[in-house]
Design an enzyme around this catalytic site. Structure first.
Site, PDB file in Angstrom:
ATOM      1  N   SER A 256      -2.323  -0.274  15.037  1.00  0.00           N
ATOM      2  CA  SER A 256      -3.014   0.983  15.347  1.00  0.00           C
ATOM      3  C   SER A 256      -3.221   1.050  16.854  1.00  0.00           C
ATOM      4  O   SER A 256      -3.331   0.017  17.519  1.00  0.00           O
ATOM      5  CB  SER A 256      -4.380   1.022  14.664  1.00  0.00           C
TER       6      SER A 256
ATOM      7  N   ILE B 110      -3.137   9.969  12.334  1.00  0.00           N
ATOM      8  CA  ILE B 110      -2.191  10.512  11.349  1.00  0.00           C
ATOM      9  C   ILE B 110      -3.009  11.087  10.192  1.00  0.00           C
ATOM     10  O   ILE B 110      -3.961  10.445   9.729  1.00  0.00           O
ATOM     11  CB  ILE B 110      -1.256   9.396  10.802  1.00  0.00           C
TER      12      ILE B 110
ATOM     13  N   GLY C 121       0.822  -1.211   0.000  1.00  0.00           N
ATOM     14  CA  GLY C 121       0.000   0.000   0.000  1.00  0.00           C
ATOM     15  C   GLY C 121       0.854   1.257   0.000  1.00  0.00           C
ATOM     16  O   GLY C 121       0.483   2.277   0.580  1.00  0.00           O
TER      17      GLY C 121
ATOM     18  N   SER D 149       1.512   3.333  -2.332  1.00  0.00           N
ATOM     19  CA  SER D 149       1.273   4.348  -3.360  1.00  0.00           C
ATOM     20  C   SER D 149       0.602   5.597  -2.811  1.00  0.00           C
ATOM     21  O   SER D 149       0.451   6.589  -3.508  1.00  0.00           O
ATOM     22  CB  SER D 149       0.432   3.749  -4.496  1.00  0.00           C
ATOM     23  N   ARG D 150       0.159   5.542  -1.559  1.00  0.00           N
ATOM     24  CA  ARG D 150      -0.423   6.768  -0.993  1.00  0.00           C
ATOM     25  C   ARG D 150      -0.339   6.745   0.535  1.00  0.00           C
ATOM     26  O   ARG D 150       0.098   5.759   1.132  1.00  0.00           O
ATOM     27  CB  ARG D 150      -1.872   6.928  -1.443  1.00  0.00           C
TER      28      ARG D 150
ATOM     29  N   LYS E 218      -6.293  -5.162  14.007  1.00  0.00           N
ATOM     30  CA  LYS E 218      -5.033  -4.540  14.429  1.00  0.00           C
ATOM     31  C   LYS E 218      -4.495  -5.176  15.716  1.00  0.00           C
ATOM     32  O   LYS E 218      -3.285  -5.242  15.928  1.00  0.00           O
ATOM     33  CB  LYS E 218      -5.225  -3.030  14.600  1.00  0.00           C
TER      34      LYS E 218
ATOM     35  N   ALA F 202     -10.069  -5.312  15.998  1.00  0.00           N
ATOM     36  CA  ALA F 202      -9.741  -6.743  16.148  1.00  0.00           C
ATOM     37  C   ALA F 202      -8.618  -7.131  15.179  1.00  0.00           C
ATOM     38  O   ALA F 202      -7.698  -7.878  15.534  1.00  0.00           O
ATOM     39  CB  ALA F 202     -10.986  -7.596  15.894  1.00  0.00           C
TER      40      ALA F 202
ATOM     41  N   TYR G 133     -11.994  -3.422  12.648  1.00  0.00           N
ATOM     42  CA  TYR G 133     -10.663  -2.833  12.460  1.00  0.00           C
ATOM     43  C   TYR G 133      -9.781  -3.058  13.694  1.00  0.00           C
ATOM     44  O   TYR G 133      -8.630  -3.475  13.581  1.00  0.00           O
ATOM     45  CB  TYR G 133     -10.834  -1.339  12.174  1.00  0.00           C
TER      46      TYR G 133
ATOM     47  N   ASN H 144       1.910  -2.386   5.582  1.00  0.00           N
ATOM     48  CA  ASN H 144       1.218  -1.110   5.798  1.00  0.00           C
ATOM     49  C   ASN H 144      -0.211  -1.100   5.243  1.00  0.00           C
ATOM     50  O   ASN H 144      -1.069  -0.395   5.778  1.00  0.00           O
ATOM     51  CB  ASN H 144       2.050   0.004   5.140  1.00  0.00           C
TER      52      ASN H 144
HETATM   53  P1  NAI Z   1      -4.744   4.890   3.112  1.00  0.00           P
HETATM   54  O1  NAI Z   1      -6.164   4.449   2.941  1.00  0.00           O
HETATM   55  O2  NAI Z   1      -4.353   6.244   2.670  1.00  0.00           O
HETATM   56  O3  NAI Z   1      -3.757   3.833   2.456  1.00  0.00           O
HETATM   57  C1  NAI Z   1      -3.968   2.456   2.573  1.00  0.00           C
HETATM   58  C2  NAI Z   1      -3.201   1.759   1.473  1.00  0.00           C
HETATM   59  O4  NAI Z   1      -3.502   0.350   1.526  1.00  0.00           O
HETATM   60  C3  NAI Z   1      -3.583   2.236   0.070  1.00  0.00           C
HETATM   61  O5  NAI Z   1      -2.400   2.417  -0.695  1.00  0.00           O
HETATM   62  C4  NAI Z   1      -4.406   1.090  -0.490  1.00  0.00           C
HETATM   63  O6  NAI Z   1      -4.317   0.978  -1.903  1.00  0.00           O
HETATM   64  C5  NAI Z   1      -3.759  -0.095   0.204  1.00  0.00           C
HETATM   65  N1  NAI Z   1      -4.631  -1.262   0.196  1.00  0.00           N
HETATM   66  C6  NAI Z   1      -5.892  -1.350   0.671  1.00  0.00           C
HETATM   67  N2  NAI Z   1      -6.384  -2.579   0.440  1.00  0.00           N
HETATM   68  C7  NAI Z   1      -5.408  -3.285  -0.179  1.00  0.00           C
HETATM   69  C8  NAI Z   1      -5.313  -4.623  -0.658  1.00  0.00           C
HETATM   70  N3  NAI Z   1      -6.314  -5.491  -0.566  1.00  0.00           N
HETATM   71  N4  NAI Z   1      -4.162  -5.019  -1.246  1.00  0.00           N
HETATM   72  C9  NAI Z   1      -3.121  -4.146  -1.354  1.00  0.00           C
HETATM   73  N5  NAI Z   1      -3.165  -2.883  -0.909  1.00  0.00           N
HETATM   74  C10 NAI Z   1      -4.286  -2.457  -0.338  1.00  0.00           C
HETATM   75  O7  NAI Z   1      -4.459   4.676   4.666  1.00  0.00           O
HETATM   76  P2  NAI Z   1      -3.310   5.254   5.627  1.00  0.00           P
HETATM   77  O8  NAI Z   1      -3.955   6.200   6.546  1.00  0.00           O
HETATM   78  O9  NAI Z   1      -2.139   5.664   4.853  1.00  0.00           O
HETATM   79  O10 NAI Z   1      -3.001   3.938   6.489  1.00  0.00           O
HETATM   80  C11 NAI Z   1      -1.872   3.123   6.282  1.00  0.00           C
HETATM   81  C12 NAI Z   1      -1.823   2.093   7.413  1.00  0.00           C
HETATM   82  O11 NAI Z   1      -1.721   2.771   8.659  1.00  0.00           O
HETATM   83  C13 NAI Z   1      -3.086   1.234   7.483  1.00  0.00           C
HETATM   84  O12 NAI Z   1      -2.742  -0.077   7.838  1.00  0.00           O
HETATM   85  C14 NAI Z   1      -3.868   1.883   8.601  1.00  0.00           C
HETATM   86  O13 NAI Z   1      -4.743   0.985   9.219  1.00  0.00           O
HETATM   87  C15 NAI Z   1      -2.746   2.321   9.532  1.00  0.00           C
HETATM   88  N6  NAI Z   1      -3.103   3.381  10.452  1.00  0.00           N
HETATM   89  C16 NAI Z   1      -3.470   4.627   9.994  1.00  0.00           C
HETATM   90  C17 NAI Z   1      -3.785   5.619  10.905  1.00  0.00           C
HETATM   91  C18 NAI Z   1      -4.164   6.971  10.466  1.00  0.00           C
HETATM   92  O14 NAI Z   1      -4.493   7.781  11.348  1.00  0.00           O
HETATM   93  N7  NAI Z   1      -4.142   7.311   9.206  1.00  0.00           N
HETATM   94  C19 NAI Z   1      -3.756   5.354  12.348  1.00  0.00           C
HETATM   95  C20 NAI Z   1      -3.351   4.041  12.707  1.00  0.00           C
HETATM   96  C21 NAI Z   1      -3.032   3.092  11.786  1.00  0.00           C
END
Ligand code: NAI
Length: 245
Positions: free
Chosen positions: A140, A186, A10, A12-13, A157, A155, A153, A88
Site C-alpha cells: 500500500s 481504490i 482473498g 472472493s471480493r 505494508k 507497518a 497497517y 492480496n
Molecule cells: P477487501 O476487504 O475488500 O478484501 C480483502 C480480502 O482479504 C477479502 O477477500 C478477505 O476475505 C480476505 N482476507 C482477510 N483476512 C483474511 C485471512 N485471514 N485469510 C484469508 N483471507 C483473508 O479489501 P481490498 O480493498 O480488496 O484490499 C485488497 C488488498 O489491497 C489488501 O491487502 C489491502 O490492504 C490492499 N490495498 C487496498 C487499497 C484500497 O484502497 N482498497 C489500497 C492499498 C492497498
C-alpha cells in the site's frame, strides 16, 4: 490459454476478485481463497470459468500455517503447481496509537505480513523446482508514506516491501521474480467504510483527482505476472494517482 496456475489470496471480493478475473482472462487457471462466504466464492469461481479456464475456491485463513500448507496441497491436487502467487488478502484495524490494542496490532500483522510469509514459503518449493515463478505482494502507498491512525497497517505494508526485496534477492537465482504493488485509494468495501470527510481530505492529496477502480491494479498485476516483465524484480510499483510523488 496459458494453462499456468495463479493463486490470489482473498480473491472472493474487492481488488482480489478483480485480479482473479483479469488473470483468468489472460488464460491462467485460478485458485482463490475465501474466509467465510462460501456462496460468494463459488459465484466468483463460476465467473472465472466463463473465461474458459479452470477455477477453484478454498477456505483458508492465511495467517495459520497448517491451513496454508493444506491450501497449497489442495491446489496442487486440483489445478497443479502454483506459478503465480498474488498475496492480496489484507485487513485494517485502524486506530490512533493511544487507542490501538495489542490485538489490533497482532491481527493486522498476522494477516498482512505473516500471511504473505506463509504462502510464499508454501509455494516457493514448487516454483524453485520449475525454476520459474512470479510473486506479487499487494502492499500500500501507506507502507511507503505512513499514515496517522494506521500504525499497524502501514507497518505491515512496509514490512511486506522489505520482505519483497529480500525474497527478490533470495529467489532470483531460481528464476522467481518478486515484486510489490502499492496502491493508493481504490474503491472497494475496505475503502467504502471510510467517512466522507476522510475521503474528501484524501482526494485533495491525489494529483490526478480521482479514486481508482480495482481494474487498474489488476492490469498492473497481470503485467507483473506475465513474461513481459521478466526483467523486473524487487520493485515496489506505486499506483496511486500521484499521491506519493
Ligand atoms: P477487501 O476487504 O475488500 O478484501 C480483502 C480480502 O482479504 C477479502 O477477500 C478477505 O476475505 C480476505 N482476507 C482477510 N483476512 C483474511 C485471512 N485471514 N485469510 C484469508 N483471507 C483473508 O479489501 P481490498 O480493498 O480488496 O484490499 C485488497 C488488498 O489491497 C489488501 O491487502 C489491502 O490492504 C490492499 N490495498 C487496498 C487499497 C484500497 O484502497 N482498497 C489500497 C492499498 C492497498
Amino acid at each position: 490459454m496459458n494453462g499456468k496456475v495463479a493463486l490470489v489470496t482473498g480473491g472472493s471480493r474487492g481488488i482480489g476478485r478483480n485480479i482473479a478475473k483479469v488473470l483468468a482472462g489472460e488464460g491462467y487457471n485460478v485458485a482463490i481463497t475465501y474466509n467465510s462466504n462460501e456462496e460468494l466464492a463459488k459465484e466468483v469461481v463460476k465467473e472465472l470459468e466463463h473465461s474458459g479456464v479452470k477455477a477453484a475456491c478454498f477456505k483458508a485463513n492465511i495467517s495459520i500455517k497448517d491451513q496454508v500448507d493444506n491450501l497449497i496441497r489442495e491446489i496442487e491436487k486440483e489445478l497443479g503447481s502454483v506459478c503465480v502467487l498474488v498475496n492480496n488478502a489484507g485487513i485494517t484495524k485502524d486506530n490512533l496509537l493511544i487507542r490501538m490494542s495489542e490485538d489490533d496490532w497482532d491481527s493486522v500483522m498476522d494477516v498482512n505480513l505473516k500471511g504473505a510469509f506463509l504462502t510464499t514459503k508454501a509455494v516457493a518449493r514448487g516454483m524453485m523446482k520449475k525454476r520459474y515463478g512470479k510473486i506479487i505482494n499487494i502492499s500500500s502507498v501507506v507502507g511507503v508514506m505512513g499514515n496517522a491512525g494506521q500504525g499497524n497497517y502501514s507497518a505491515s505494508k512496509a514490512g511486506l516491501i522489505g520482505f519483497t526485496k529480500s525474497m527478490a534477492r533470495e529467489l532470483a537465482s531460481r528464476g522467481i521474480r518478486v515484486n510489490a504493488v502499492a496502491p493508493g485509494f481504490i474503491r472497494t468495501d475496505m475503502t467504502d467504510s471510510l467517512k466522507e470527510e476522510v475521503k474528501e481530505a484524501m482526494l485533495l492529496n491525489i494529483p490526478l483527482g480521482y479514486f481508482a477502480e480495482s481494474e487498474e491494479v489488476s492490469n498492473l498485476v497481470a503485467f507483473l505476472a506475465s513474461e513481459k516483465s521478466d526483467y523486473i524484480t524487487g520493485q515496489v510499483i506505486q499506483i496511486d494517482g500521484g499521491m506519493n510523488i
